[in-house]
Design an enzyme around this catalytic site. Structure first.
Site, mmCIF file in Angstrom:
data_model
loop_
_atom_site.group_PDB
_atom_site.id
_atom_site.type_symbol
_atom_site.label_atom_id
_atom_site.label_comp_id
_atom_site.label_asym_id
_atom_site.label_seq_id
_atom_site.Cartn_x
_atom_site.Cartn_y
_atom_site.Cartn_z
ATOM 1 N N ASP A 113 0.842 -1.181 0.000
ATOM 2 C CA ASP A 113 0.000 0.000 0.000
ATOM 3 C C ASP A 113 0.887 1.245 0.000
ATOM 4 O OD1 ASP A 113 -2.319 1.518 0.202
ATOM 5 O OD2 ASP A 113 -2.037 1.694 2.366
ATOM 6 N N THR B 114 -3.645 6.291 -3.604
ATOM 7 C CA THR B 114 -2.524 7.008 -2.995
ATOM 8 C C THR B 114 -1.249 6.881 -3.818
ATOM 9 O OG1 THR B 114 -2.069 5.086 -1.605
ATOM 10 C CG2 THR B 114 -3.442 6.804 -0.665
ATOM 11 N N THR B 115 -0.992 5.677 -4.338
ATOM 12 C CA THR B 115 0.211 5.491 -5.152
ATOM 13 C C THR B 115 0.078 6.281 -6.444
ATOM 14 O OG1 THR B 115 0.296 3.256 -4.269
ATOM 15 C CG2 THR B 115 1.765 3.738 -6.089
ATOM 16 N N ASP C 96 -10.248 -0.791 3.678
ATOM 17 C CA ASP C 96 -10.156 -0.334 2.280
ATOM 18 C C ASP C 96 -11.506 -0.473 1.592
ATOM 19 O OD1 ASP C 96 -7.505 0.075 2.687
ATOM 20 O OD2 ASP C 96 -6.791 -1.619 1.473
HETATM 21 P P1 ADP Z 1 -3.293 3.072 -5.575
HETATM 22 O O1 ADP Z 1 -2.574 3.265 -4.276
HETATM 23 O O2 ADP Z 1 -3.041 4.210 -6.525
HETATM 24 O O3 ADP Z 1 -4.739 2.746 -5.422
HETATM 25 P P2 ADP Z 1 -2.997 0.314 -6.374
HETATM 26 O O4 ADP Z 1 -1.799 -0.512 -6.139
HETATM 27 O O5 ADP Z 1 -4.208 0.020 -5.591
HETATM 28 O O6 ADP Z 1 -2.572 1.823 -6.239
HETATM 29 O O7 ADP Z 1 -3.344 0.205 -7.922
HETATM 30 C C1 ADP Z 1 -4.450 0.859 -8.482
HETATM 31 C C2 ADP Z 1 -4.408 0.743 -9.986
HETATM 32 O O8 ADP Z 1 -4.433 -0.637 -10.370
HETATM 33 C C3 ADP Z 1 -5.624 1.390 -10.618
HETATM 34 O O9 ADP Z 1 -5.186 2.178 -11.704
HETATM 35 C C4 ADP Z 1 -6.447 0.202 -11.106
HETATM 36 O O10 ADP Z 1 -7.214 0.491 -12.249
HETATM 37 C C5 ADP Z 1 -5.378 -0.796 -11.424
HETATM 38 N N1 ADP Z 1 -5.848 -2.179 -11.474
HETATM 39 C C6 ADP Z 1 -6.528 -2.883 -10.550
HETATM 40 N N2 ADP Z 1 -6.793 -4.143 -10.992
HETATM 41 C C7 ADP Z 1 -6.256 -4.230 -12.229
HETATM 42 C C8 ADP Z 1 -6.169 -5.256 -13.231
HETATM 43 N N3 ADP Z 1 -6.691 -6.465 -13.026
HETATM 44 N N4 ADP Z 1 -5.522 -4.970 -14.364
HETATM 45 C C9 ADP Z 1 -4.978 -3.756 -14.567
HETATM 46 N N5 ADP Z 1 -5.016 -2.756 -13.695
HETATM 47 C C10 ADP Z 1 -5.646 -2.981 -12.544
#
Ligand code: ADP
Ligand code: MG
Length: 531
Positions: free
Chosen positions: A61, A94-95, A384
């Site tokens: 996270d 957040t990322t 979350d």
């Molecule tokens: P953040 O802290 O920004 O929420 P995450 O590690 O949760 O970072 O990643 C979020 C990103 O991952 C979003 O852009 C979301 O659309 C993408 N995402 C989630 N599941 C998938 C998937 N199966 N394939 C591609 N992208 C995905």
């Protein structure tokens, strides 16, 4: 003259001015983004963090990584604040917000190198952000029930296994629906839903109850263990009459009469308890202590008593039962009395638990797991899921995940830029390029070639429309709504505005002064890109 005095005052201060300030600040931002880059997306990797006390956290996270890091660089701290704000407002993304900020700064630095003034860049970035926000509304889709489920589950993608994610999604949406029309700020879902970790059962046995459950034992074990309703009072203080003790100590020194004090104290407690009886109270919850003398009096009055509560739990009880918190039972009025619909005291895994139900909208999530590590994981996943579900039911709008949204915005902004006059065009293009950091890093983390993926995703959108994105699990370009890879609109909107504002704040700085600290640029960048 004034200037020279200032210069004297700044003698011991490190100072970076003009472009060097931008270079230095941008490097700090890029280094910080490097620390979380590899965690993005469902195939992002975990990081092991060791804090000052040697405690270990394994997480992927972004905000956890950043908030645990010890960083001195002011720009790095600004980025951390941006990601904390993202967490507070949207509970997700957040990322994304940190990667975007760093990329906006990197491109701004490039533009300033070819002679575009920071003021022009800031203007261009603002125009691009406004245009992007309009576009988000345009391509957002009203979420169906299935979409809400998919979007909530996407939040946990790559963080927990599918079975747990399904269960947490179900619980989160159930709680979110209950709170849908309640008034309150960003923290409402945390205030209204207590989280209680339970040692009985496994993660998938977790549940939501429409009442308050606490690990607590009642004051007197001979009072009832179950009831299907009654009247409750909440005392925001103690049932002790501490102020009498204070008076008494003065009195004892002067007159030495101890028994008189005891009598008065008991009489005062009896009066308070009689007042509770007059209101027909069956159950009291007291924030502080209850004097020993009160125990038999309460028992005779048939009142079940609990003491030593956290303030938040009393607030939840107040919402549940309608009882108002009173400092002193003697000042109670009819309006302060609450109604509970169920009460029970049960031993679970050798500890007493109390459960109080009412008609108000407060809940307890019973989060189960057999080991502390599992319980922590279940709790984090629930937090979350609930944060996002709560906001989603209030604003049920979704966007394509998998880099689809950012690819659409980048494509749109590039053609939009040509309609704008002057050098701002260049800044709008820089903004468009920056957005592509999201599909690029999603591809990278999935072991795909980022350049190929960005090109083919853009081509796929030209053919099939803006809802096409990259499925990081299969590597295919597909309709993200069909794949259930949906990002909430409010997450994307906040990431966009938060990152733009942070980048503009940094761009506005042309003078950095450091007093008495050794400013160091965080240097994780080299370790990060290794395999
Ligand atoms: P953040 O802290 O920004 O929420 P995450 O590690 O949760 O970072 O990643 C979020 C990103 O991952 C979003 O852009 C979301 O659309 C993408 N995402 C989630 N599941 C998938 C998937 N199966 N394939 C591609 N992208 C995905
Ligand atoms: Mg996320």
């Amino acid at each position: 003259m004034v200037e020279s005095e200032q210069d004297v005052a700044l003698e011991d201060t490190d100072r970076i001015e003009g472009r060097s300030a931008l270079v230095n600040n941008t490097n700090a931002a890029i280094a910080l983004a490097g620390a979380v880059r590899s965690t993005l997306g469902p195939r992002g990797s975990d990081k092991m963090l060791v804090d000052e006390n040697g405690e270990i956290i394994v997480t992927n996270d972004g905000v956890t990584v950043l908030e645990t890091a010890k960083v001195e660089h002011p720009t790095a701290n600004l980025l951390i604040a941006t990601s904390s704000a993202q967490d507070r407002i949207a509970r997700d993304g957040t990322t994304t917000s940190v990667l975007l900020t760093a990329e906006l700064l990197r491109n701004a630095l490039e533009l300033s190198r070819i002679g575009v003034h920071p003021t022009i860049i800031m203007n261009g970035y603002r125009i691009a952000m406004e245009e992007s926000l309009t576009q988000l509304e345009e391509i957002a889709k009203s979420a169906s029930e299935d979409d809400l489920i998919a979007a909530t589950a996407t939040t946990m993608a790559g963080k927990v296994d599918t079975a747990l994610s399904e269960n947490m999604t179900k619980l989160a949406l159930q709680a979110a629906r209950t709170l849908e029309n309640e008034d309150g700020g960003d923290d409402l879902e945390r205030i209204r839903v207590k989280r209680l970790q339970m040692t009985d059962g496994s993660g998938s046995d977790s549940e939501i109850i429409h009442g308050l459950m606490l690990k607590k034992q009642r004051l007197d074990f001979t009072t009832e263990t179950v009831s299907d309703g009654g009247k409750i009072a909440i005392i925001d203080g103690g049932l002790e009459n501490k102020e009498l003790e204070l008076e008494a100590s003065i009195e004892i020194r002067s007159t030495g009469v101890l028994s008189g004090f005891q009598e008065r104290k008991t009489a005062r407690l009896a009066e308070q308890i009689e007042n509770l009886t007059n209101f027909g109270i069956d159950l009291i919850c007291v924030r502080d202590g209850i004097a020993d003398e009160a125990v038999p009096l309460l028992k005779n009055a048939g009142i079940t008593a609990y003491r030593r509560f956290e303030r938040e739990d009393l607030e939840r009880l107040s919402i549940l039962t309608g009882a108002k918190m009173v400092r002193n039972p003697n000042r109670m009025t009819d309006k302060d009395v609450g109604i509970y619909t169920h009460f029970s005291a049960n031993k679970i895994d050798d500890s007493w638990h109390v459960r109080i139900d009412g008609k108000g909208r407060a809940m307890t999530a019973l989060l189960r797991g057999t080991t502390p590590a599992v319980r922590e994981e279940v709790s984090r996943a629930f937090d979350d899921a609930l944060g996002v579900a709560f906001r989603l039911v209030r604003e049920p709008k979704i966007l394509p995940g998998g880099g689809g949204t950012q690819t659409h915005l980048a494509r749109h902004l590039r053609s939009f830029a040509t309609t704008q006059k002057g050098r701002e065009q260049l800044a709008i293009e820089g903004f468009a390029d920056a957005l592509e950091v999201i599909p690029r890093v999603l591809a990278e983390n999935a072991g795909l070639d980022p350049i190929d993926e960005i090109l083919s995703l853009s081509a796929a959108q030209a053919e099939h429309g803006s809802w096409f994105g990259l499925d990081a699990m299969s590597g295919e370009k597909a309709d993200m709504n069909l794949m259930g890879i949906n990002d909430p609109l409010f997450v994307a909107r906040q990431a966009l505005t938060g990152a733009t504002e942070a980048a503009i704040t940094v761009l506005r700085i042309d003078d950095v002064l450091w007093a008495n600290v050794e400013p160091s640029t965080p240097d994780w960048s080299n370790q990060i890109d290794e395999d």
